[in-house]
Design a protein around this motif. Structure first.
Motif, PDB file in Angstrom:
ATOM      1  N   LEU A 137      25.815  46.560  79.005  1.00  0.00           N
ATOM      2  CA  LEU A 137      24.781  45.584  78.687  1.00  0.00           C
ATOM      3  C   LEU A 137      23.915  45.332  79.911  1.00  0.00           C
ATOM      4  CD1 LEU A 137      23.731  43.393  76.614  1.00  0.00           C
ATOM      5  CD2 LEU A 137      25.309  41.815  77.750  1.00  0.00           C
ATOM      6  N   LEU A 138      22.619  45.160  79.682  1.00  0.00           N
ATOM      7  CA  LEU A 138      21.671  44.779  80.731  1.00  0.00           C
ATOM      8  C   LEU A 138      20.979  43.495  80.304  1.00  0.00           C
ATOM      9  CD1 LEU A 138      20.040  45.421  83.342  1.00  0.00           C
ATOM     10  CD2 LEU A 138      18.467  46.734  81.897  1.00  0.00           C
ATOM     11  N   THR A 139      21.067  42.464  81.151  1.00  0.00           N
ATOM     12  CA  THR A 139      20.445  41.174  80.866  1.00  0.00           C
ATOM     13  C   THR A 139      19.369  40.889  81.905  1.00  0.00           C
ATOM     14  OG1 THR A 139      22.466  40.277  79.881  1.00  0.00           O
ATOM     15  CG2 THR A 139      20.834  38.694  80.623  1.00  0.00           C
ATOM     16  N   MET A 140      18.210  40.456  81.454  1.00  0.00           N
ATOM     17  CA  MET A 140      17.111  40.167  82.367  1.00  0.00           C
ATOM     18  C   MET A 140      17.124  38.699  82.766  1.00  0.00           C
ATOM     19  SD  MET A 140      13.140  41.320  82.170  1.00  0.00           S
ATOM     20  CE  MET A 140      12.896  40.742  80.487  1.00  0.00           C
ATOM     21  N   ALA A 141      17.002  38.452  84.073  1.00  0.00           N
ATOM     22  CA  ALA A 141      16.907  37.099  84.614  1.00  0.00           C
ATOM     23  C   ALA A 141      15.574  36.986  85.342  1.00  0.00           C
ATOM     24  CB  ALA A 141      18.077  36.805  85.555  1.00  0.00           C
ATOM     25  N   ASN A 142      14.585  36.414  84.694  1.00  0.00           N
ATOM     26  CA  ASN A 142      13.234  36.300  85.256  1.00  0.00           C
ATOM     27  C   ASN A 142      13.101  35.033  86.080  1.00  0.00           C
ATOM     28  OD1 ASN A 142      11.468  38.459  84.730  1.00  0.00           O
ATOM     29  ND2 ASN A 142      11.313  37.872  82.586  1.00  0.00           N
ATOM     30  N   ILE A 143      12.709  35.187  87.345  1.00  0.00           N
ATOM     31  CA  ILE A 143      12.373  34.032  88.182  1.00  0.00           C
ATOM     32  C   ILE A 143      10.875  33.807  87.994  1.00  0.00           C
ATOM     33  CG2 ILE A 143      12.384  33.074  90.511  1.00  0.00           C
ATOM     34  CD1 ILE A 143      14.702  34.940  91.158  1.00  0.00           C
ATOM     35  N   GLU A 144      10.532  32.891  87.113  1.00  0.00           N
ATOM     36  CA  GLU A 144       9.141  32.748  86.704  1.00  0.00           C
ATOM     37  C   GLU A 144       8.388  31.730  87.556  1.00  0.00           C
ATOM     38  OE1 GLU A 144       9.484  31.832  82.615  1.00  0.00           O
ATOM     39  OE2 GLU A 144      10.169  33.825  82.035  1.00  0.00           O
ATOM     40  N   ALA A 145       8.953  30.554  87.724  1.00  0.00           N
ATOM     41  CA  ALA A 145       8.287  29.554  88.541  1.00  0.00           C
ATOM     42  C   ALA A 145       8.411  29.947  90.013  1.00  0.00           C
ATOM     43  CB  ALA A 145       8.916  28.184  88.306  1.00  0.00           C
ATOM     44  N   PRO A 146       7.461  29.623  90.876  1.00  0.00           N
ATOM     45  CA  PRO A 146       7.556  30.070  92.273  1.00  0.00           C
ATOM     46  C   PRO A 146       8.735  29.449  93.006  1.00  0.00           C
ATOM     47  CG  PRO A 146       5.717  28.538  91.989  1.00  0.00           C
ATOM     48  CD  PRO A 146       6.212  28.879  90.627  1.00  0.00           C
ATOM     49  N   LEU A 147       9.641  30.330  93.456  1.00  0.00           N
ATOM     50  CA  LEU A 147      10.779  29.927  94.278  1.00  0.00           C
ATOM     51  C   LEU A 147      11.667  28.904  93.580  1.00  0.00           C
ATOM     52  CD1 LEU A 147       8.896  29.747  97.689  1.00  0.00           C
ATOM     53  CD2 LEU A 147      10.602  31.451  97.024  1.00  0.00           C
ATOM     54  N   VAL A 148      11.839  29.087  92.269  1.00  0.00           N
ATOM     55  CA  VAL A 148      12.712  28.215  91.489  1.00  0.00           C
ATOM     56  C   VAL A 148      13.644  29.075  90.645  1.00  0.00           C
ATOM     57  CG1 VAL A 148      12.857  26.499  89.646  1.00  0.00           C
ATOM     58  CG2 VAL A 148      11.092  26.296  91.402  1.00  0.00           C
ATOM     59  N   LEU A 149      14.940  28.798  90.759  1.00  0.00           N
ATOM     60  CA  LEU A 149      15.935  29.414  89.887  1.00  0.00           C
ATOM     61  C   LEU A 149      16.420  28.321  88.941  1.00  0.00           C
ATOM     62  CD1 LEU A 149      17.680  31.923  89.243  1.00  0.00           C
ATOM     63  CD2 LEU A 149      19.348  31.068  90.894  1.00  0.00           C
ATOM     64  N   THR A 150      15.991  28.394  87.685  1.00  0.00           N
ATOM     65  CA  THR A 150      16.373  27.358  86.730  1.00  0.00           C
ATOM     66  C   THR A 150      17.851  27.480  86.386  1.00  0.00           C
ATOM     67  OG1 THR A 150      15.853  28.713  84.800  1.00  0.00           O
ATOM     68  CG2 THR A 150      14.051  27.404  85.750  1.00  0.00           C
ATOM     69  N   GLY A 151      18.392  26.388  85.874  1.00  0.00           N
ATOM     70  CA  GLY A 151      19.796  26.421  85.483  1.00  0.00           C
ATOM     71  C   GLY A 151      20.064  27.438  84.401  1.00  0.00           C
ATOM     72  N   THR A 152      19.130  27.597  83.462  1.00  0.00           N
ATOM     73  CA  THR A 152      19.297  28.578  82.385  1.00  0.00           C
ATOM     74  C   THR A 152      19.343  29.993  82.937  1.00  0.00           C
ATOM     75  OG1 THR A 152      18.168  27.137  80.805  1.00  0.00           O
ATOM     76  CG2 THR A 152      18.283  29.477  80.271  1.00  0.00           C
ATOM     77  N   THR A 153      18.415  30.314  83.842  1.00  0.00           N
ATOM     78  CA  THR A 153      18.392  31.652  84.427  1.00  0.00           C
ATOM     79  C   THR A 153      19.626  31.898  85.284  1.00  0.00           C
ATOM     80  OG1 THR A 153      15.970  31.631  84.445  1.00  0.00           O
ATOM     81  CG2 THR A 153      17.054  33.227  85.864  1.00  0.00           C
ATOM     82  N   PRO A 207       5.285  37.229  88.879  1.00  0.00           N
ATOM     83  CA  PRO A 207       4.321  36.142  88.978  1.00  0.00           C
ATOM     84  C   PRO A 207       2.945  36.520  88.449  1.00  0.00           C
ATOM     85  CG  PRO A 207       4.478  37.258  91.075  1.00  0.00           C
ATOM     86  CD  PRO A 207       5.462  37.941  90.155  1.00  0.00           C
ATOM     87  N   VAL A 208       2.143  35.505  88.227  1.00  0.00           N
ATOM     88  CA  VAL A 208       0.727  35.690  87.950  1.00  0.00           C
ATOM     89  C   VAL A 208      -0.024  35.211  89.190  1.00  0.00           C
ATOM     90  CG1 VAL A 208      -1.214  35.060  86.470  1.00  0.00           C
ATOM     91  CG2 VAL A 208       1.069  35.357  85.490  1.00  0.00           C
TER      92      VAL A 208
END
Length: 451
Positions: A221-237, A257-258
């Motif tokens: 299995l491969l699961t993606m963990a996207n760090i979307e907000a700048p320099l924030v690792l959310t609890g869900t991720t 990022p955008v």
């Protein structure tokens, strides 16, 4: 000197072996966009970001404790790393290559091995299906893209997040999608990681198909963990990353990022931020389970002030992917990039040009996993059957170019691919185990959603 690369990673496309190490030989060396001095500067900038600004880890005390035990400085939810610490944690135990199992062993893929693994686009809420009309996706649309994935020899990885089937309850949408991907393809799949229940269900679905013993010893299995907000690792991720790693399965830690929104508008500064984010995320996988398979991805888009939305397919995105792949290779992990991304609203000449440039860039940069390689339209809002067939042709052309072989004739369209699809066999006991699991877990998730 960098290593060169064969154009396709699966066993049935490999050349005849000439020596014991021929499986890791390449056709061409990677195109390194950055000079060695620029790489060192960006590495130092990433270290400075992690040391002075740090990473915010939200709503996950366990992750904070693991970082603290490894020597990071904790200030509330802010984690700061001494220069080089995050990179050292990754390089100490992360495997430089790993194999993901498929239901059919012929379709096993190697990340970090001898080729660029291609997978369809992931996540669009809308489709252009059999009628060509733009609308919200349904489960049958998802099944159509699974069939095309199975029928296309140019697609190596099933992905399994082709579109969002809006006719399924949100609480069980991931279960219905996983079931379709596992039954209609026999290629490797990705799991769902938007919340802890989806991660658990994805892991348990793989156990139903592959068995407890295989899951305990191999990557399925491969699961993606996207760090979307700048320099924030959310609890869900963080939870998705940690649960998947604890199970010995692979995590794709991605910074996407955008520029101008979630990252600085300048490419160099954005690259430093992206490198800081993926180093910290990948380090956490190794703190959970040393040696757990992990891949890092550094791609992005730019924000258009004219259209007031992210733009895909431009030169800035290609630059980010090429430079990001070069920086990520320095960590010693397999690298993820983009494939056929575009902002075009239709499967037209613009979309074809963007797709060909993106796929060629991914191949030249030696990315190990080219996600969004087929079907993507309208900045990721739409998945298209017609675009999928065109992108399959583009993948075949790029691979032929890498082998210095004649460019193959264009394919016959999605209708012909669909006609060639045959449901891959699954033994009756595995099929029953999977059906029982999906049924039981669906009832449970619906009960939980109702309370």
């Amino acid at each position: 000197m960098g290593r060169s690369r064969l154009p396709c990673p699966r066993a049935r496309h490999r050349p005849m072996p000439m020596c014991p190490d021929s499986a890791i030989d390449r056709v061409s060396t990677p195109y390194d966009l950055l000079t060695s001095a620029q790489v060192e500067r960006l590495r130092a900038d990433a270290d400075r970001i992690l040391d002075e600004i740090g990473l915010e880890v939200r709503e996950h005390p366990d992750a904070l404790e693991r970082f603290a035990a490894a020597g990071a400085r904790i200030d509330g939810t802010r984690v700061r790393f001494e220069p080089g610490l995050a990179r050292a944690l990754v390089q100490h135990s992360a495997p430089p290559r790993f194999t993901q199992r498929a239901r059919n062993p012929v379709n096993d893929v190697v990340f970090g091995g001898h080729g660029t693994v291609t997978a369809p686009a992931a996540g669009p809420p809308m489709v252009r299906g059999r009628d060509g009309i733009r609308r919200y996706a349904r489960l049958e649309d998802f099944r159509d893209f699974a069939r095309l994935t199975q029928a296309s020899d140019a697609i190596d990885h099933a992905g399994a997040m082709y579109c969002e089937p809006t006719d399924c309850d949100a609480a069980v949408r991931h279960l219905r999608s996983l079931e379709a991907a596992l039954r209609l393809t026999d290629k490797p799949v990705m799991g769902y990681g938007r919340d802890s229940d989806q991660v658990t269900d994805s892991i348990d679905a793989m156990r139903a198909v592959f068995g407890e013993a295989t899951m305990a010893n191999e990557c399925c299995l491969l699961t993606m963990a996207n760090i979307e907000a700048p320099l924030v690792l959310t609890g869900t991720t963080a939870e998705a990353l940690m649960r998947t790693s604890a199970a010995g399965q692979a995590v794709l830690v991605a910074s996407y990022p955008v520029l101008g929104m979630t990252a600085p508008v300048t490419v160099g500064t954005a690259l430093a931020q992206m490198l800081a984010e993926v180093q910290a995320g990948a380090a956490l996988t190794q703190l959970v389970r040393p040696g757990a398979p992990v891949m890092v991805g550094m791609s992005g888009a730019v924000f258009s002030m004219r259209a007031m939305r992210p733009e895909f397919g431009g030169v800035e995105g290609l630059f980010l992917m090429s430079a990001g792949a070069q920086l990520a290779r320095d960590l010693g992990c397999p690298v993820r990039g983009d494939g056929a991304v575009t902002s075009s609203k239709l499967p037209d000449a613009q979309a074809s040009g963007d797709a060909t440039r993106g796929l060629a860039c991914a191949h030249a940069a030696n990315v190990d996993f080219a996600l969004h390689s087929a079907g993507w339209l309208e900045a990721g809002l739409v998945m298209s059957l017609e675009r999928f067939a065109h992108d399959v042709d583009s993948i075949a052309a790029v691979r032929a170019q890498g082998l210095n072989a004649p460019t193959p004739e264009p394919g016959r369209g999605w209708e012909a691919l669909m006609a060639e699809w045959r449901e891959p066999p699954m033994d009756s006991s595995t099929a029953q185990t999977l059906a029982d699991f999906i049924g039981e877990r669906t009832r449970r998730r619906l009960r939980e959603a109702a309370t």
